[in-house]
Design a protein around this motif. Sequence first.
Motif, PDB file in Angstrom:
ATOM      1  N   ALA A 169     -10.876 -62.610 -29.381  1.00  0.00           N
ATOM      2  CA  ALA A 169     -10.246 -61.588 -28.541  1.00  0.00           C
ATOM      3  C   ALA A 169      -8.759 -61.460 -28.838  1.00  0.00           C
ATOM      4  CB  ALA A 169     -10.466 -61.926 -27.067  1.00  0.00           C
ATOM      5  N   LEU A 170      -8.069 -62.586 -28.972  1.00  0.00           N
ATOM      6  CA  LEU A 170      -6.634 -62.539 -29.256  1.00  0.00           C
ATOM      7  C   LEU A 170      -6.378 -61.881 -30.612  1.00  0.00           C
ATOM      8  CD1 LEU A 170      -3.729 -63.256 -28.522  1.00  0.00           C
ATOM      9  CD2 LEU A 170      -4.103 -65.511 -29.577  1.00  0.00           C
ATOM     10  N   ALA A 171      -7.159 -62.246 -31.624  1.00  0.00           N
ATOM     11  CA  ALA A 171      -6.996 -61.657 -32.949  1.00  0.00           C
ATOM     12  C   ALA A 171      -7.232 -60.152 -32.909  1.00  0.00           C
ATOM     13  CB  ALA A 171      -7.947 -62.326 -33.933  1.00  0.00           C
ATOM     14  N   ALA A 172      -8.262 -59.731 -32.182  1.00  0.00           N
ATOM     15  CA  ALA A 172      -8.573 -58.304 -32.103  1.00  0.00           C
ATOM     16  C   ALA A 172      -7.425 -57.515 -31.489  1.00  0.00           C
ATOM     17  CB  ALA A 172      -9.853 -58.102 -31.298  1.00  0.00           C
ATOM     18  N   HIS A 173      -6.779 -58.067 -30.473  1.00  0.00           N
ATOM     19  CA  HIS A 173      -5.711 -57.331 -29.793  1.00  0.00           C
ATOM     20  C   HIS A 173      -4.377 -57.424 -30.537  1.00  0.00           C
ATOM     21  CE1 HIS A 173      -8.635 -57.238 -26.505  1.00  0.00           C
ATOM     22  NE2 HIS A 173      -7.942 -56.235 -26.053  1.00  0.00           N
ATOM     23  N   LEU A 174      -4.146 -58.506 -31.266  1.00  0.00           N
ATOM     24  CA  LEU A 174      -2.905 -58.604 -32.024  1.00  0.00           C
ATOM     25  C   LEU A 174      -2.957 -57.801 -33.323  1.00  0.00           C
ATOM     26  CD1 LEU A 174      -1.710 -62.312 -31.662  1.00  0.00           C
ATOM     27  CD2 LEU A 174      -0.510 -60.261 -30.917  1.00  0.00           C
ATOM     28  N   THR A 175      -4.149 -57.570 -33.824  1.00  0.00           N
ATOM     29  CA  THR A 175      -4.271 -56.852 -35.105  1.00  0.00           C
ATOM     30  C   THR A 175      -4.839 -55.451 -34.926  1.00  0.00           C
ATOM     31  OG1 THR A 175      -6.470 -57.807 -35.547  1.00  0.00           O
ATOM     32  CG2 THR A 175      -4.553 -59.011 -36.376  1.00  0.00           C
TER      33      THR A 175
END
Length: 381
Positions: free
Chosen positions: A26-32
């Motif tokens: 989830a964090l990767a999806a929102h940061l990228t």
Amino acid sequence: MALACTYGFLSTHPPTQCGLATFNSALAAHLTGGGTRGGIVRVTTDADDERPVPGVVHTWAPGGHESWKAATSALERFDVAVVQHEYGIYPGTDGQDVLPLLRHLTVPSIVVLHTVLTRPTPRQRQLLEQIADAAGAVVTMTGTARDRLLTGYHVTSDKVSVIPHGAADHMRVPARRHPRPHLLTWGLIGPGKGIEWALQALALLEDLSPSPTYTIAGKTHPKVLEQHGEAYRTRLQRMGVRLGVSASVRYDPVYRDQASLIRLIRSADVVVLPYDSHEQVTSGVLIEAVAAGVPVVATSFPHAVELLTGGPGLLVPHEDPAALAAAVRRILTEPGLAEDLRNRTHALVPTLLWPAVAARYEELARGLLSGRPAAVAAALS
């Protein structure tokens, strides 16, 4: 105008089924999002499916001498490395092989601590202190974890930031009510979840009309399954029969995708978190329940105390089914209480949603980059 910062992530990652993998995804999806470049260095075990996964640029598999070196090289393709930390996920004793990786990185690193122990072994304490020293920044997800880190370990305080565990926007999904009050516990199942106390509490609520149903959702934790099979779930099922509540209990032994999980959470009248742990400073399940606007009854583990005191839930002592039943009974029967608890989430939820959480990580990353050598900083501005 500042150029987009690129991110390399080091963590377990789907299709691995664990809270850390879900968080990192989830964090990767929102940061990228929006075209920002990023890549996952996925940490696996012998039991994991290692077939190629979109977004994964390298797999750090168990075995192999100094395998951290290849993981380091993969992370250095990006501007900032975001490293998820639990003692058990990296190779070496207490996951010690993440330390040389951090020490050899030439890009700034953010280490996210998912566990901060009050009584670590001397080796665990030393290792976490060394990891914090090697990191560019350290993130805890609660103030309790930050305080525990700064009082129990030698860690530089100005390195530590508190950024909450993110949650999806559940409120967009309509609540679906059941004919009977619906209690819910979910997550990977195993000893320590305290579900036996919730079953005993359920038996004490049989006099309500209508009496509640209880959904226990989630697969058995892979490590528990490997060592003990389904022994814990079997014990729970036998206990339900002995208590006379088995007809009111539904086991849902699947690992749900986000959309399905949100629908399940929004169908609950009360989320029950009867955990045995006195150590748990981060609970993704707790955050998701609060974000969904569902009243919570939880034992007094640290994250619950911090989030629910005067907030959207009730706290009860550990291993006390009578107190657990009394708290659930209050929410189901006391006029206005459930609505009051739901209303208390309104101020909290915006700060817990993933876009807000990712923005905090982005701000932290840019702060690290601004402290790099002038030539590098100029290239990124």
